[in-house]
Write a protein that holds these residues in place. Sequence first.
Motif, PDB file in Angstrom:
ATOM      1  N   ILE A  54       7.588 172.974 112.532  1.00 54.73           N
ATOM      2  CA  ILE A  54       8.460 171.812 112.407  1.00 54.73           C
ATOM      3  C   ILE A  54       7.701 170.710 111.673  1.00 54.73           C
ATOM      4  CG2 ILE A  54       9.866 170.123 113.631  1.00 54.73           C
ATOM      5  CD1 ILE A  54      10.832 172.991 114.001  1.00 54.73           C
ATOM      6  N   ASN A  55       8.340 170.088 110.700  1.00 52.02           N
ATOM      7  CA  ASN A  55       7.717 169.007 109.942  1.00 52.02           C
ATOM      8  C   ASN A  55       7.625 167.735 110.778  1.00 52.02           C
ATOM      9  OD1 ASN A  55       7.467 170.446 107.403  1.00 52.02           O
ATOM     10  ND2 ASN A  55       9.686 170.233 107.186  1.00 52.02           N
ATOM     11  N   ASP A  56       6.808 166.793 110.309  1.00 55.55           N
ATOM     12  CA  ASP A  56       6.612 165.537 111.037  1.00 55.55           C
ATOM     13  C   ASP A  56       7.913 164.749 111.178  1.00 55.55           C
ATOM     14  OD1 ASP A  56       3.938 166.089 111.312  1.00 55.55           O
ATOM     15  OD2 ASP A  56       3.310 164.866 109.600  1.00 55.55           O
ATOM     16  N   ASP A  57       8.841 164.908 110.232  1.00 58.30           N
ATOM     17  CA  ASP A  57      10.102 164.164 110.307  1.00 58.30           C
ATOM     18  C   ASP A  57      11.141 164.844 111.180  1.00 58.30           C
ATOM     19  OD1 ASP A  57      10.818 166.311 108.728  1.00 58.30           O
ATOM     20  OD2 ASP A  57      11.616 165.119 107.071  1.00 58.30           O
ATOM     21  N   GLY A  58      10.786 165.988 111.771  1.00 57.92           N
ATOM     22  CA  GLY A  58      11.702 166.690 112.668  1.00 57.92           C
ATOM     23  C   GLY A  58      12.465 167.825 112.043  1.00 57.92           C
ATOM     24  N   THR A  59      12.362 168.014 110.726  1.00 58.13           N
ATOM     25  CA  THR A  59      13.041 169.119 110.050  1.00 58.13           C
ATOM     26  C   THR A  59      12.249 170.410 110.200  1.00 58.13           C
ATOM     27  OG1 THR A  59      11.942 168.557 107.964  1.00 58.13           O
ATOM     28  CG2 THR A  59      14.117 167.595 108.360  1.00 58.13           C
ATOM     29  N   ILE A  60      12.910 171.538 109.931  1.00 59.79           N
ATOM     30  CA  ILE A  60      12.239 172.842 109.963  1.00 59.79           C
ATOM     31  C   ILE A  60      11.532 173.055 108.635  1.00 59.79           C
ATOM     32  CG2 ILE A  60      12.545 175.329 110.234  1.00 59.79           C
ATOM     33  CD1 ILE A  60      15.121 174.746 111.773  1.00 59.79           C
ATOM     34  N   ALA A  61      10.286 173.469 108.681  1.00 61.64           N
ATOM     35  CA  ALA A  61       9.501 173.731 107.467  1.00 61.64           C
ATOM     36  C   ALA A  61       9.950 175.061 106.852  1.00 61.64           C
ATOM     37  CB  ALA A  61       8.014 173.778 107.796  1.00 61.64           C
ATOM     38  N   VAL A  62      10.268 175.034 105.554  1.00 56.09           N
ATOM     39  CA  VAL A  62      10.730 176.237 104.849  1.00 56.09           C
ATOM     40  C   VAL A  62      10.102 176.288 103.466  1.00 56.09           C
ATOM     41  CG1 VAL A  62      12.952 176.392 106.051  1.00 56.09           C
ATOM     42  CG2 VAL A  62      12.768 174.996 103.985  1.00 56.09           C
ATOM     43  N   ASP A  63      10.141 177.498 102.850  1.00 59.39           N
ATOM     44  CA  ASP A  63       9.707 177.627 101.473  1.00 59.39           C
ATOM     45  C   ASP A  63      10.902 177.436 100.542  1.00 59.39           C
ATOM     46  OD1 ASP A  63      11.165 180.003 101.393  1.00 59.39           O
ATOM     47  OD2 ASP A  63       9.401 181.313 101.345  1.00 59.39           O
ATOM     48  N   ASP A  64      10.709 177.740  99.248  1.00 57.26           N
ATOM     49  CA  ASP A  64      11.775 177.493  98.271  1.00 57.26           C
ATOM     50  C   ASP A  64      13.012 178.349  98.492  1.00 57.26           C
ATOM     51  OD1 ASP A  64      10.215 175.610  97.045  1.00 57.26           O
ATOM     52  OD2 ASP A  64       9.496 176.934  95.457  1.00 57.26           O
TER      53      ASP A  64
ATOM     54  N   ASP B 181      21.269 170.835 106.525  1.00 61.15           N
ATOM     55  CA  ASP B 181      20.781 169.532 106.961  1.00 61.15           C
ATOM     56  C   ASP B 181      19.579 169.604 107.892  1.00 61.15           C
ATOM     57  OD1 ASP B 181      22.763 168.359 105.500  1.00 61.15           O
ATOM     58  OD2 ASP B 181      24.039 167.844 107.206  1.00 61.15           O
ATOM     59  N   VAL B 182      19.254 170.772 108.417  1.00 63.01           N
ATOM     60  CA  VAL B 182      18.136 170.899 109.344  1.00 63.01           C
ATOM     61  C   VAL B 182      16.804 171.082 108.624  1.00 63.01           C
ATOM     62  CG1 VAL B 182      18.133 173.429 109.666  1.00 63.01           C
ATOM     63  CG2 VAL B 182      17.562 171.920 111.604  1.00 63.01           C
ATOM     64  N   VAL B 183      16.831 171.181 107.289  1.00 66.37           N
ATOM     65  CA  VAL B 183      15.604 171.319 106.496  1.00 66.37           C
ATOM     66  C   VAL B 183      15.461 170.091 105.592  1.00 66.37           C
ATOM     67  CG1 VAL B 183      15.835 173.825 106.543  1.00 66.37           C
ATOM     68  CG2 VAL B 183      16.657 172.560 104.546  1.00 66.37           C
ATOM     69  N   PRO B 184      14.282 169.871 104.999  1.00 67.05           N
ATOM     70  CA  PRO B 184      14.107 168.693 104.139  1.00 67.05           C
ATOM     71  C   PRO B 184      15.009 168.747 102.913  1.00 67.05           C
ATOM     72  CG  PRO B 184      11.976 169.650 104.752  1.00 67.05           C
ATOM     73  CD  PRO B 184      13.024 170.623 105.181  1.00 67.05           C
ATOM     74  N   GLY B 185      15.361 167.560 102.403  1.00 69.49           N
ATOM     75  CA  GLY B 185      16.159 167.489 101.187  1.00 69.49           C
ATOM     76  C   GLY B 185      17.371 166.605 101.368  1.00 69.49           C
ATOM     77  N   HIS B 186      18.140 166.466 100.295  1.00 69.93           N
ATOM     78  CA  HIS B 186      19.349 165.651 100.341  1.00 69.93           C
ATOM     79  C   HIS B 186      20.410 166.339 101.197  1.00 69.93           C
ATOM     80  CE1 HIS B 186      17.926 162.835  97.369  1.00 69.93           C
ATOM     81  NE2 HIS B 186      17.637 163.806  96.539  1.00 69.93           N
ATOM     82  N   ASN B 187      21.032 165.566 102.069  1.00 74.67           N
ATOM     83  CA  ASN B 187      22.069 166.098 102.951  1.00 74.67           C
ATOM     84  C   ASN B 187      23.404 166.041 102.232  1.00 74.67           C
ATOM     85  OD1 ASN B 187      20.251 164.201 105.278  1.00 74.67           O
ATOM     86  ND2 ASN B 187      20.167 166.416 105.150  1.00 74.67           N
ATOM     87  N   GLN B 188      23.619 167.001 101.340  1.00 76.26           N
ATOM     88  CA  GLN B 188      24.802 167.066 100.503  1.00 76.26           C
ATOM     89  C   GLN B 188      25.425 168.449 100.588  1.00 76.26           C
ATOM     90  OE1 GLN B 188      25.765 164.277  97.862  1.00 76.26           O
ATOM     91  NE2 GLN B 188      25.035 163.583  99.852  1.00 76.26           N
ATOM     92  N   VAL B 189      26.738 168.530 100.518  1.00 75.51           N
ATOM     93  CA  VAL B 189      27.423 169.821 100.593  1.00 75.51           C
ATOM     94  C   VAL B 189      26.956 170.771  99.485  1.00 75.51           C
ATOM     95  CG1 VAL B 189      29.666 170.963 100.384  1.00 75.51           C
ATOM     96  CG2 VAL B 189      29.430 168.937 101.837  1.00 75.51           C
ATOM     97  N   PRO B 190      26.927 170.359  98.203  1.00 74.80           N
ATOM     98  CA  PRO B 190      26.483 171.302  97.172  1.00 74.80           C
ATOM     99  C   PRO B 190      25.033 171.729  97.349  1.00 74.80           C
ATOM    100  CG  PRO B 190      27.692 169.487  96.181  1.00 74.80           C
ATOM    101  CD  PRO B 190      27.426 169.104  97.599  1.00 74.80           C
ATOM    102  N   VAL B 191      24.171 170.815  97.813  1.00 72.50           N
ATOM    103  CA  VAL B 191      22.776 171.177  98.068  1.00 72.50           C
ATOM    104  C   VAL B 191      22.705 172.228  99.170  1.00 72.50           C
ATOM    105  CG1 VAL B 191      20.544 170.324  98.882  1.00 72.50           C
ATOM    106  CG2 VAL B 191      21.876 168.968  97.263  1.00 72.50           C
ATOM    107  N   ALA B 192      23.457 172.014 100.239  1.00 71.53           N
ATOM    108  CA  ALA B 192      23.477 172.964 101.350  1.00 71.53           C
ATOM    109  C   ALA B 192      23.988 174.332 100.894  1.00 71.53           C
ATOM    110  CB  ALA B 192      24.353 172.429 102.480  1.00 71.53           C
ATOM    111  N   MET B 193      25.005 174.336 100.056  1.00 70.71           N
ATOM    112  CA  MET B 193      25.538 175.597  99.556  1.00 70.71           C
ATOM    113  C   MET B 193      24.489 176.338  98.717  1.00 70.71           C
ATOM    114  SD  MET B 193      29.353 174.167  98.646  1.00 70.71           S
ATOM    115  CE  MET B 193      29.997 175.672  97.928  1.00 70.71           C
ATOM    116  N   GLY B 194      23.759 175.584  97.891  1.00 70.34           N
ATOM    117  CA  GLY B 194      22.706 176.215  97.102  1.00 70.34           C
ATOM    118  C   GLY B 194      21.613 176.802  97.973  1.00 70.34           C
ATOM    119  N   GLN B 195      21.255 176.088  99.031  1.00 67.93           N
ATOM    120  CA  GLN B 195      20.241 176.609  99.954  1.00 67.93           C
ATOM    121  C   GLN B 195      20.733 177.876 100.646  1.00 67.93           C
ATOM    122  OE1 GLN B 195      19.665 173.213 102.485  1.00 67.93           O
ATOM    123  NE2 GLN B 195      18.163 172.251 101.120  1.00 67.93           N
ATOM    124  N   GLY B 196      22.005 177.875 101.045  1.00 62.87           N
ATOM    125  CA  GLY B 196      22.563 179.073 101.669  1.00 62.87           C
ATOM    126  C   GLY B 196      22.569 180.258 100.730  1.00 62.87           C
ATOM    127  N   ALA B 197      22.885 180.010  99.460  1.00 63.15           N
ATOM    128  CA  ALA B 197      22.888 181.095  98.470  1.00 63.15           C
ATOM    129  C   ALA B 197      21.485 181.652  98.270  1.00 63.15           C
ATOM    130  CB  ALA B 197      23.457 180.583  97.151  1.00 63.15           C
TER     131      ALA B 197
END
Length: 346
Positions: free
Chosen positions: A247-257, A271-287
């Motif tokens: 777990i990162n210092d900010d409370g998010t889960i640490a992940v790779d690319d 939203d549970v990992v670092p980065g912008h909390n945006q729908v398209p960003v989340a979709m890209g991470q899921g893909a």
Amino acid sequence: MSEVKTYEVAVVGGGPAGLTAALYTTRLGHETALIDRGGGRAAMMADTHNVIGVTEDVSGNEFLQTGLEQVKSYGGDHYRDFVTDAERTDDGQIRLEAGSVTILADSVVLATGFSDGRPDPPAPRTARGLHYCLHCDAYMFVDASVYVMGHGSAAAHVAMIMLNFTDEVDLLLNGDEPTWDDETDRQVRAHPIDIVEEEVTGVENGEDGWLEAMEFEDGTRREYRGGFAMYGSKYNTDLAEQLGCDINDDGTIAVDDHGATSVDGVWAVGDVVPGHNQVPVAMGQGARAGIDIHYGLRTYPMSLDELEEHGEIAPDEVPAISERQRERARAHESNVSAKQPEAADD
């Protein structure tokens, strides 16, 4: 005792990230379960913004329901439930315990998101004057009167950012003392922002439900069309911690690319990992996570070492997709094998 189901992939969380991960693993031929309790930040969206191909009259619930129906149509199984416990089994699988089902999976995707910190009442209605996503909703407030509520550095910076969109910005401390540092204090006070110290005592809404004004403890009334609450986030990392993920210092889960965590077989997205909390960003991470999982689970091509042990692959050993997924794919309207013309009689 709950029923035990076995899958190649289990996705926990039915937001944009989880749905996309499940969509990819299902369409890539893997037995996939999606478990979610409903709700979440995306479900609170009155309108969907910044998603190409999705018009703004689509609500968050409509958006998510369409995504869920897509996953199910391709052969994914859905459980409306809450996962309370996660552990690694002796044979290397991951066990997920929910109220109505126990799931054993080779790979798990955690798309558990976070909860926004909320101001104490009184406050405007969410999505009708109370907003949490600057990148989603700032466009709505061009030339409008806007508040930012909070007492930390994030609130001060959001208030300054909103000056890019409107010249009417108030920073509401709501009775709290500022907790930002000296540099931020000098910065925010040099911008044309009213810092209002008094507590909010009342909220006025129009007939359409939208915010019109707020009342304050000193008897003043200020008109606003909307604004942003900045009270931090509570990341939903219980399952990740149970599985031993970093777990990162900010409370998010640490992940790779690709969304892989520090624990083999566990990915995290949205939203549970670092980065912008945006729908398209989340979709890209899921893909990305779905594709990465597929690379690890797919049977072919076999490596030279695997072929050395296995021997030449016989024709009856392909395709590798499970019989259940094979039947569902053939039945889907997009499948071309069902559209092949019958061979003409000799």
